[in-house]
Design an enzyme around this catalytic site. Structure first.
Site, short mmCIF file in Angstrom:
data_model
loop_
_atom_site.label_atom_id
_atom_site.label_comp_id
_atom_site.label_asym_id
_atom_site.label_seq_id
_atom_site.Cartn_x
_atom_site.Cartn_y
_atom_site.Cartn_z
N THR A 12 0.82 -1.22 0.00
CA THR A 12 0.00 0.00 0.00
C THR A 12 0.85 1.26 0.00
OG1 THR A 12 -1.86 -1.04 1.10
CG2 THR A 12 -1.65 1.31 1.42
N SER A 53 1.44 -7.52 -1.16
CA SER A 53 2.06 -8.60 -0.39
C SER A 53 1.23 -9.89 -0.41
CB SER A 53 2.36 -8.16 1.04
OG SER A 53 1.21 -8.13 1.83
N THR A 84 1.44 -4.66 4.14
CA THR A 84 1.24 -5.07 5.53
C THR A 84 0.60 -6.46 5.66
OG1 THR A 84 -0.91 -3.97 5.60
CG2 THR A 84 1.00 -2.69 6.35
N ASP A 85 -0.13 -6.89 4.61
CA ASP A 85 -0.95 -8.10 4.79
C ASP A 85 -0.14 -9.35 5.10
OD1 ASP A 85 -3.15 -6.54 4.38
OD2 ASP A 85 -3.45 -7.13 2.30
N1 ASP Z 1 -2.79 -5.27 0.31
C1 ASP Z 1 -1.70 -4.47 0.79
C2 ASP Z 1 -0.46 -5.35 0.82
O1 ASP Z 1 -0.31 -6.14 1.69
C3 ASP Z 1 -2.00 -3.93 2.14
C4 ASP Z 1 -0.96 -3.02 2.73
O2 ASP Z 1 0.14 -2.89 2.27
O3 ASP Z 1 -1.28 -2.38 3.77
O4 ASP Z 1 0.37 -5.24 -0.06
#
Ligand code: ASP
Length: 331
Positions: A12, A53, A84-85
């Site tokens: 993100t 991710s 983050t995922d």
């Molecule tokens: N879908 C995103 C990822 O994990 C979520 C994030 O980065 O917060 O790449």
């Protein structure tokens, strides 16, 4: 002047709107942001890949581990920007693939893209930079003023800025009006020989127990060729033996030299399969207790350990030993 390497992987933090939803971009915005933030440090960047991710898998873990290993002697600290995922899976796996890191290696990301005016990206980059410059060796995850060991982090909230928690170990560092305060006694002790070992077994299955789970699934998994199973059991440690009886199926798996690691569906506090009959019955047939490990650490550790050995006694020994602070060592 601190020399910092940024390894950008997507997420993100660099994402931009597209017709098909938020899509990650390269890390140039991260490099510019850090340069503006701290003119007394020098920054270089590797755009390792540009992925959400959810698409990061063992192939990418190996690229991250190699990039860190190859560069760690040339920098004072490394910041890895990551979605983050699945960041907790990547940070846990890096703890096993790259033991005895020579410098601070800090994962971070954000809940809102850096281009959003309300973004948490700048704060998280600032916290990871402070940790990257700390000279404290280790693999960390920095988010929302908290620094945790990479192998203790779990994403626990989908959208709040305090998305990550350190599970069953206090934060190793925090940022407040006193600056960066480090809990030195929580930092694992390392030797001088840094080791890159990316050999892993990816045929692992994570099974979450529900009251209707059919134990026959274990036989199917073994027939399918699964080489190790992690079971998220109930509470302090329970797996059904009445009607849907897992004991026989698990015994068959262990007899075929397939390790079964058992952890808890509860996020906090340690599992202990010695308390209840529903725990002791599976302990007696030789399952391996994950104690206070996170599911992410348990799954990645099982992959890594099976990449090293198929000897059940040795696998058990690895699981009783803390490699990077992922488990409370049994006395
Ligand atoms: N879908 C995103 C990822 O994990 C979520 C994030 O980065 O917060 O790449």
């Amino acid at each position: 002047m601190a020399k910092i390497l940024i390894i950008a992987t997507g997420g993100t933090i660099t994402s931009v709107e597209s017709k098909s939803g938020l899509r990650p971009n390269d890390g140039n915005v991260i490099l510019n942001a850090l340069k503006t933030m701290d003119s007394s440090s020098s920054f270089e960047m590797i755009n390792l890949f540009t992925l959400d991710s959810s698409n990061i898998q063992p192939e990418e873990w190996k690229l991250i581990a190699k990039a860190v290993y190859d560069n760690q002697t040339m920098y004072d600290g490394i910041i890895i920007t990551h979605g983050t995922d699945t960041m907790a899976y990547s940070s846990s796996m890096l703890c096993f693939m790259l033991q005895n890191p020579l410098i601070p290696i800090v994962f971070t990301g954000s809940q809102l893209p850096i281009s959003n005016e309300l973004t948490d990206a700048f704060q998280n980059l600032r916290y990871s930079l402070a940790m990257a410059k700390s000279k404290i060796r280790g693999i960390f995850l920095a988010f929302n003023r908290k620094i945790m060991l990479g192998c203790r982090a779990v994403k626990v909230r989908t959208s709040s800025f305090h998305a990550f928690e350190s599970i069953n170990l206090r934060y190793v560092a925090q940022i407040d009006s006193r600056g960066l305060t480090i809990n030195q006694n929580l930092i694992p002790k390392f030797t001088d020989s840094s080791i890159l070992n990316t050999s892993i077994e990816t045929n692992i299955f994570l099974l979450k127990m529900t009251p209707t789970t059919d134990p026959h699934i274990i036989d199917l998994l073994i027939d399918y060729g699964i080489k190790g199973i992690v079971i998220e059991a109930y509470g302090a440690g329970g797996i059904s033996f009445m009607r849907r009886n897992f004991v026989d199926s698990l015994q068959k798996a262990i007899n075929k030299n397939v390790p079964i690691c058992v952890c808890s569906q509860c996020l906090y506090e340690e599992a202990n399969f010695n308390i209840y009959e529903v725990g002791k019955k599976v302990l007696d047939i030789g399952v391996i207790e994950a104690l206070d490990m996170t599911t992410e650490a348990c799954v990645t550790k099982l992959m890594w350990v099976l990449g090293q050995t198929n000897d059940m006694a040795l696998i058990k020994k690895y699981f009783k030993t803390s490699i990077m602070g992922e488990i409370r060592e049994e006395n």
